[in-house]
Write a protein that holds these residues in place. Structure first.
Motif, mmCIF file in Angstrom:
data_model
loop_
_atom_site.group_PDB
_atom_site.id
_atom_site.type_symbol
_atom_site.label_atom_id
_atom_site.label_comp_id
_atom_site.label_asym_id
_atom_site.label_seq_id
_atom_site.Cartn_x
_atom_site.Cartn_y
_atom_site.Cartn_z
ATOM 1 N N ARG B 20 0.856 -1.192 0.000
ATOM 2 C CA ARG B 20 0.000 0.000 0.000
ATOM 3 C C ARG B 20 0.880 1.226 0.000
ATOM 4 O O ARG B 20 1.922 1.234 0.640
ATOM 5 C CB ARG B 20 -0.827 0.043 1.287
ATOM 6 N N LYS B 21 0.440 2.256 -0.684
ATOM 7 C CA LYS B 21 1.189 3.500 -0.623
ATOM 8 C C LYS B 21 0.861 4.185 0.693
ATOM 9 O O LYS B 21 -0.307 4.336 1.049
ATOM 10 C CB LYS B 21 0.812 4.411 -1.795
ATOM 11 N N ASN B 23 0.724 7.263 3.322
ATOM 12 C CA ASN B 23 0.666 8.728 3.320
ATOM 13 C C ASN B 23 1.030 9.331 4.676
ATOM 14 O O ASN B 23 1.534 10.437 4.738
ATOM 15 C CB ASN B 23 -0.731 9.203 2.898
ATOM 16 N N TRP B 56 -2.976 5.744 0.994
ATOM 17 C CA TRP B 56 -3.691 6.671 0.119
ATOM 18 C C TRP B 56 -3.759 6.108 -1.287
ATOM 19 O O TRP B 56 -3.022 5.175 -1.630
ATOM 20 C CB TRP B 56 -3.022 8.041 0.123
ATOM 21 N N ASP B 57 -4.670 6.661 -2.083
ATOM 22 C CA ASP B 57 -4.757 6.361 -3.512
ATOM 23 C C ASP B 57 -4.945 4.879 -3.793
ATOM 24 O O ASP B 57 -4.307 4.333 -4.688
ATOM 25 C CB ASP B 57 -3.472 6.876 -4.192
ATOM 26 N N ASP B 58 -5.799 4.233 -3.042
ATOM 27 C CA ASP B 58 -6.057 2.827 -3.294
ATOM 28 C C ASP B 58 -7.563 2.587 -3.299
ATOM 29 O O ASP B 58 -8.319 3.437 -2.857
ATOM 30 C CB ASP B 58 -5.398 1.970 -2.199
ATOM 31 N N ASP B 59 -7.954 1.423 -3.802
ATOM 32 C CA ASP B 59 -9.385 1.121 -3.815
ATOM 33 C C ASP B 59 -9.929 1.050 -2.393
ATOM 34 O O ASP B 59 -11.027 1.507 -2.117
ATOM 35 C CB ASP B 59 -9.636 -0.201 -4.538
ATOM 36 N N ARG B 60 -9.133 0.439 -1.537
ATOM 37 C CA ARG B 60 -9.503 0.402 -0.116
ATOM 38 C C ARG B 60 -8.344 0.984 0.660
ATOM 39 O O ARG B 60 -7.258 0.415 0.670
ATOM 40 C CB ARG B 60 -9.697 -1.044 0.331
ATOM 41 N N ASN B 61 -8.581 2.107 1.309
ATOM 42 C CA ASN B 61 -7.510 2.683 2.114
ATOM 43 C C ASN B 61 -7.684 2.255 3.557
ATOM 44 O O ASN B 61 -8.798 2.055 4.031
ATOM 45 C CB ASN B 61 -7.509 4.195 1.989
ATOM 46 N N ASP B 109 -8.399 8.865 1.077
ATOM 47 C CA ASP B 109 -6.973 8.850 1.421
ATOM 48 C C ASP B 109 -6.787 9.355 2.839
ATOM 49 O O ASP B 109 -7.397 10.354 3.229
ATOM 50 C CB ASP B 109 -6.184 9.800 0.512
ATOM 51 N N GLN B 111 -5.188 11.514 5.361
ATOM 52 C CA GLN B 111 -4.411 12.751 5.224
ATOM 53 C C GLN B 111 -3.734 13.173 6.510
ATOM 54 O O GLN B 111 -2.811 13.974 6.493
ATOM 55 C CB GLN B 111 -5.310 13.897 4.732
ATOM 56 N N SER B 126 -9.337 12.327 2.836
ATOM 57 C CA SER B 126 -9.618 13.216 1.712
ATOM 58 C C SER B 126 -11.108 13.222 1.366
ATOM 59 O O SER B 126 -11.533 13.953 0.483
ATOM 60 C CB SER B 126 -8.819 12.764 0.495
ATOM 61 N N TYR B 165 -15.575 18.059 0.558
ATOM 62 C CA TYR B 165 -14.231 18.627 0.528
ATOM 63 C C TYR B 165 -13.342 17.832 1.461
ATOM 64 O O TYR B 165 -13.746 17.451 2.550
ATOM 65 C CB TYR B 165 -14.273 20.084 0.987
ATOM 66 N N ASN B 374 6.447 10.049 1.920
ATOM 67 C CA ASN B 374 5.367 10.983 2.234
ATOM 68 C C ASN B 374 5.305 11.431 3.674
ATOM 69 O O ASN B 374 4.755 12.474 3.977
ATOM 70 C CB ASN B 374 4.021 10.365 1.859
ATOM 71 N N ASP B 388 5.537 6.209 -1.231
ATOM 72 C CA ASP B 388 4.879 5.627 -2.388
ATOM 73 C C ASP B 388 5.543 4.363 -2.917
ATOM 74 O O ASP B 388 5.020 3.730 -3.832
ATOM 75 C CB ASP B 388 4.807 6.672 -3.514
#
Lengths: 683, 400
Positions: B20-21, B23, B56-61, B109, B111, B126, B165, B374, B388
């Motif tokens: 996983r990436k 964050n 972050w930036d995954d289908d399931r975070n 994501d 944050q 996010s 937001y 990150n 990442d």
């Protein structure tokens, strides 16, 4: 493994195939590309809608929404275990590219060997993870999925590692060492590493019949397997456990023969001829002992001695003890032609395959290994690409081979340059495909981009096209894409990303945020547009929404004239309300209009803003000349036909007052200036 | 500035690919970090330490809770190696192990993560969601934990066209949580209340990037145009809420802001151009000193070491992790009787331009990664980083 998984969403496990229903009357299957390896399928004509239900356009509000079906492929790499493989191998890939980058010192063979071993260890590691995941339920939690780990995947990785290792032995490791071209020791080692059957059998023998090991069914098999893997010490140890060892002459004789067997070792600096001589001499001794009947007492010993002597018949019989043709081939070569050269290997491989049922009975693994032995790299890559469902393996392997020896494709030196070119373009194709596959994934696009960087011909263009298509869901992602594009000099991506993000902010009526994006990419056109929006907003609402931004524009205000005007106009407001410096404010206002920096539609507002300054009783804030000029502006604007209607009405309403006040101010200013002049003259 | 490529002192690292990436990473706070960390109970083996990561930036975070076991190494380990495979290289240093203990899916994501107490943390995403998550022992004695969502707030920064937001930063102060929004608003939440206790719209006209509690009612927010603002959460309206604006000078993004542990008016910020700016919130609205580094690559996160603020750590988008060691600069120079100069002691070393230029040692804690790092966090001698390349690294003995 060719399993394009059809899925309706983005799940990692391949769901059951879904169907797209296409109506019979004139319908067809529509197809649209997604980013990378994905297609969207949909019927081009929809079933007739029920008009009474109020359905309008197809698929919109009729309640009969047509599902889009997403088809994607090469997805097997996206499982958590393989993501480790992807990321770890990317690191090795980059290490290799940095090592061979122009300007770096010439890296030796050892460097490539080390890289190759790292790749293999990653594959093995991944295989262990897959195996471990099956055994330990806790490990599954680490990977975050409930999928059953596939035994097939683990086996596949085992086979891939087997292939890689053989390539390493025959292509990466051997070529430069081929002073005398002897390759068998490495092949034997490769065989030992991948066929631990001998050890397993020996272990069984020892645990189950420690007292009389020869009574165990596997005793002689284990012995034979040790011998054909060239592991003489283990063979001797096992032989000495036989209860009759020491009692019978024959055992001692065989033990001695095994011990004396000449082994080729590159460290000994033995010449090929010398080795050949010693080996022939040794086999002669084996044969003479056989002829003397040394082993007549035991059938098994006799058979082993026959194998040692290189007897065709005995070696042929041995075939059914071997799992695979290559295991047999290597065993056979060990006793018939230990100095075999790599170019002879393909002949022996063919023979071995015939022995094991011919080409028809071969799996793709067999044919790949055969191609490796034939040094036919093109065929290896071809077979790999057509068998595997992704390009991870062929891409990395060929990349390494390309750097190790670009002419590996062709044995004929005249064609070496052409071969290197062919190899280079195939390498690029494979890496591009692999990179594209990664870029189709929501999360792995960054890794994909790293691969594109190392495709000299097409990489940059493809990366540009793919980067442009990554959905900008969050600001973080937009920033990452921009950083990536900036680093690679793709300024158009930076610009378009900023514009997309800016437009999104604008749609949400957050002009300040949109302006921040526009300024970031130095987009003058967009900045002007946004500045206009802010001015219009001011015209309507009478206050600024992005004061914090305008107050700290600094040097970035020069990007667009309109923005400069806006910032100056904001300054004018600050001078009036916060600093109360009316003289400065008045002259700023005048200069904004006279310099024509202000847009025409805003002149009316500016003229109205000027009213308090010209009607000021205590002080003359605008000189006669400035007032003349403002009157000139008023004249110009009142004759302007292109003025928006709203401004026109506003002007009509205020014109008499503005004119009156301006002329009054002119009169006072002229009088004062006249006085001043008189005073100066009088002095 | 000096750049040590190698150092004596047994810096060890241990890494793991996590698929996983990452964050955000945060250590679990411990009451006496030095006592607990440095020497594990010899009978029970090395002591465990915990940290949380957010992807972050995954289908399931997910939020993931990790156990890290480390002890003082007996021999020097290879320090600057990436995590290697088991077969060819030792998997991890024999003295260290990293294990996933629990995880929890989140929406969007991750944050920001901050610990509210030893076992409770707040996380913002996010998708405008803020969660209070509790780590509970799942069954007694086994040492396993489970992550449970104790409270959550949705769309804390409002929404437009149906999409919320995002939160860009998260700060906590006792039971209060504050988040800075993508739309420039600030939300204040109370752990005890399910409705937000405060919401300030339009603190900034562009996006906020990070947020800090200076005092209970005072927040510091940073934005994409190189500005930081003080925000008073008690003020009746937005105009009076926004206080002093601190301006970097160049309109570049401030990615991360961090506060000195013992002197709350000292703040540093990690900039998009690779520099770290130090600010005095009681002084002028411009940075006092600026350090340049990371080859002008964007700094993802910068922190003062929580126990030893003469150390600053930073990580960047070009995959570097740097340790700025100000120990030498914080020692008084033995010239002209400065040792007896009390004024010198009060002055923060990070505001001393001369000291920064010549006496701050800079070293890279690990080999530069091919993808961005990150986030990082420090606790005692340990530093954890994630990024990442889908790997988490824990480095020991960073600060002796």
């Amino acid at each position: 493994m060719i399993l394009p998984s059809v899925s309706g969403g983005g799940g990692s496990a391949p769901p059951p195939p879904t169907q797209v229903t296409v109506p019979q009357s004139g319908g067809a299957l529509g197809v649209a590309w997604q980013r990378g390896n994905a297609l969207t399928l949909f019927p081009t004509r929809f079933p007739p809608l029920d008009r009474s239900a109020g359905g309008g356009a197809a698929g919109s509000s009729g309640g009969q929404t047509q599902p889009l079906t997403l088809v994607s492929w090469e997805r097997s790499l996206f499982e958590p275990v393989f993501r480790k493989l992807i990321n770890e191998s990317a690191q090795i890939f980059i290490q290799l590219q940095r090592g061979v980058a122009p300007g770096c010192r010439d890296v030796g063979r050892d460097f490539y060997l080390q890289i190759s071993r790292q790749y293999r260890s990653v594959i093995r590691d991944c295989q262990e993870l897959l195996d471990g995941a099956g055994a330990d339920p806790n490990t599954m939690a680490v990977d975050g999925t409930g999928d059953t780990p596939s035994v097939a995947q683990s086996e596949l990785l085992y086979k891939l590692e087997l292939i890689w290792n053989l390539v390493e032995v025959l292509v990466i490791e051997t070529r430069p060492v081929s002073k005398n071209g002897i390759i068998l020791p490495q092949l034997v080692q490769w065989c030992c590493l991948h066929f631990p059957e001998a050890d397993q059998k020996a272990r069984h023998v020892l645990t189950e019949n420690p007292e009389q090991p020869e009574m165990h069914a596997h005793f002689w098999d284990a012995l034979l397997l040790f011998l054909i893997q060239g592991r003489t010490e283990q063979a001797q140890k096992l032989l000495r456990l036989h209860s009759d060892f020491g009692n019978t002459e024959a055992f001692g004789s065989l033990d001695e023969l095994i011990r004396k067997m000449p082994r080729y070792s590159p460290q000994l600096m033995m010449s090929s001829v010398d080795f050949d001589f010693r080996f022939k001499h040794w086999q002669k001794e084996v044969r003479s002992r056989l002829d003397e009947g040394d082993f007549a007492s035991s059938h098994e010993l006799h058979r082993l001695a026959l194998v040692l002597s290189g007897s065709e018949e005995a070696l042929s019989e041995m075939a059914d003890k071997c799992e695979t043709w290559y295991q047999w081939m290597i065993g056979k070569l060990l006793f018939t032609q230990p100095d075999v050269k790599s170019y002879d290997l393909s002949y022996h491989a063919q023979q071995a395959i015939n022995k094991f049922g011919g080409l028809s009975g071969m799996t793709s693994l067999d044919s790949i290994l055969l191609a490796v032995m034939e040094s036919d790299i093109a065929q290896v890559i071809n077979e790999l690409s057509s068998t595997l469902d992704n390009h991870w393996f062929p891409a990395h392997l060929l990349d390494l081979l390309y750097h190790t020896d670009p002419s590996a494709f062709e044995t004929n030196p005249e064609d070496a340059i052409a071969a290197a070119n062919a190899c280079g373009s195939l390498r690029e194709y494979l890496i591009l495909e692999y990179g594209t596959c990664l870029m189709s994934h929501r999360s792995l696009w960054q890794v994909g981009a790293l691969y594109m960087d190392h495709c000299p011909t097409q990489g940059k263009y493809r990366l540009e096209l793919l980067l442009e298509r990554i959905p900008l869901d969050t600001e973080t992602k937009a920033n990452k894409i921009m950083a990536m594009a900036n680093e690679r000099g793709m300024y158009s991506i930076v610009g378009s990303t900023c514009r997309v993000m800016g437009m999104q902010a604008l749609r949400e009526k957050r002009i300040g945020s949109a302006m921040a994006w526009a300024l970031r990419s130095q987009d003058a056109q967009f900045t002007t547009f946004l500045a206009d929006q802010l001015l219009l907003q001011y015209c309507e609402e009478g206050s600024f929404t992005s004061a914090d931004l305008l107050d700290h524009l600094g040097s970035s205000m020069v990007l667009s004239d309109r923005l400069t005007f806006l910032a100056k106009y904001r300054e004018f407001h600050r001078l009036c309300s916060e600093e109360q410096d009316f003289k400065a404010a008045a002259s700023l206002l005048h200069s904004l209009m006279w310099s024509r920096m202000a847009p025409k539609y805003f002149w009316v507002t500016l003229l109205i803003d000027a009213l308090p300054f010209v009607s000021c009783q205590d002080e003359v804030l605008l000189s006669s000349e400035q007032t003349y000029e403002l009157l000139h502006c008023l004249q110009e604007i009142s004759k302007d036909e292109s003025l928006p209607k709203k401004q026109k009405l506003l002007l009509e309403e205020h014109e008499p007052q503005i004119r009156l006040e301006l002329s009054r101010n002119l009169a006072i200013a002229l009088m004062e200036e006249g006085d001043e002049q008189a005073i100066t003259l009088a002095r | 500035m000096m750049m040590d490529s190698s150092r004596a002192g047994g810096l060890t690292s241990c890494g793991q690919y996590v698929s996983r990436k990452i964050n955000v990473v945060r250590w679990q706070p411990v009451t006496h970090p030095w006592a607990q960390l440095a020497h594990g109970d010899p009978d029970r083996g090395p002591s465990a330490k915990h940290f949380v990561s957010g992807s972050w930036d995954d289908d399931r975070n997910q939020l993931q809770w990790w156990d890290f076991r480390g002890s003082q190494p007996s021999a020097m380990d290879d320090s600057e190696d990436p995590p290697r495979s088991r077969s060819a290289h030792p998997p991890q240093s024999a003295h260290h192990s990293l294990q996933l203990a629990a995880q929890l899916d989140v929406c969007g994501d991750v944050q920001g993560i901050q610990f509210l107490s030893d076992d409770t943390l707040a996380a913002a995403t996010s998708q405008g969601q803020v969660q209070v998550v509790q780590a509970k022992a799942s069954n007694a004695g086994s040492g396993r934990v489970a992550l449970e969502s104790a409270r959550h707030w949705s769309t804390v920064h409002g929404q437009r066209f149906g999409s919320p937001y995002g939160c860009m930063g998260l700060a906590v102060f006792e039971g209060l949580i504050a988040t800075g929004g993508q739309n420039g608003s600030v939300a204040v939440l109370d752990v005890k209340s399910s409705t937000p206790v405060g919401k300030l719209d339009g603190v900034d006209s562009s996006s906020l990037t990070d947020i800090l509690f200076i005092k209970q009612n005072s927040l510091l927010v940073s934005n994409v145009r190189g500005q930081m603002r003080l925000v008073d959460t008690r003020a009746p309206d937005i105009k009076s809420a926004v206080g002093t604006t601190y301006v970097f000078g160049e309109p570049i993004r401030i990615n991360s802001i961090a506060q000195h542990a013992s002197q709350p008016h000292i703040v540093c910020s990690g900039m998009e151009n690779g520099s770290i700016a130090f600010w005095d919130l009681r002084g002028q609205p411009h940075p006092i000193t600026i350090l340049k580094g990371h080859e002008n690559s964007s700094i993802s996160e910068v922190i003062f070491h929580p126990q030893q603020p003469e150390h600053v750590l930073s990580c960047s988008q070009n995959g570097e992790v740097w340790h700025w060691n100000g120990t030498a600069a914080s020692r008084p120079v033995l010239t002209q009787g400065t040792a007896n100069n009390p004024g010198m002691d009060n002055k923060c070393l990070w505001f001393n331009n001369d000291a920064l230029k010549h006496r701050v040692n800079t070293e890279a804690l690990m080999q530069s990664q091919h993808l961005p790092i990150n986030s990082l966090d420090a606790s005692g001698p340990y530093v954890v980083v994630g990024g990442d390349s889908e790997a988490i690294y824990v480095m020991s003995n960073v600060i002796m």
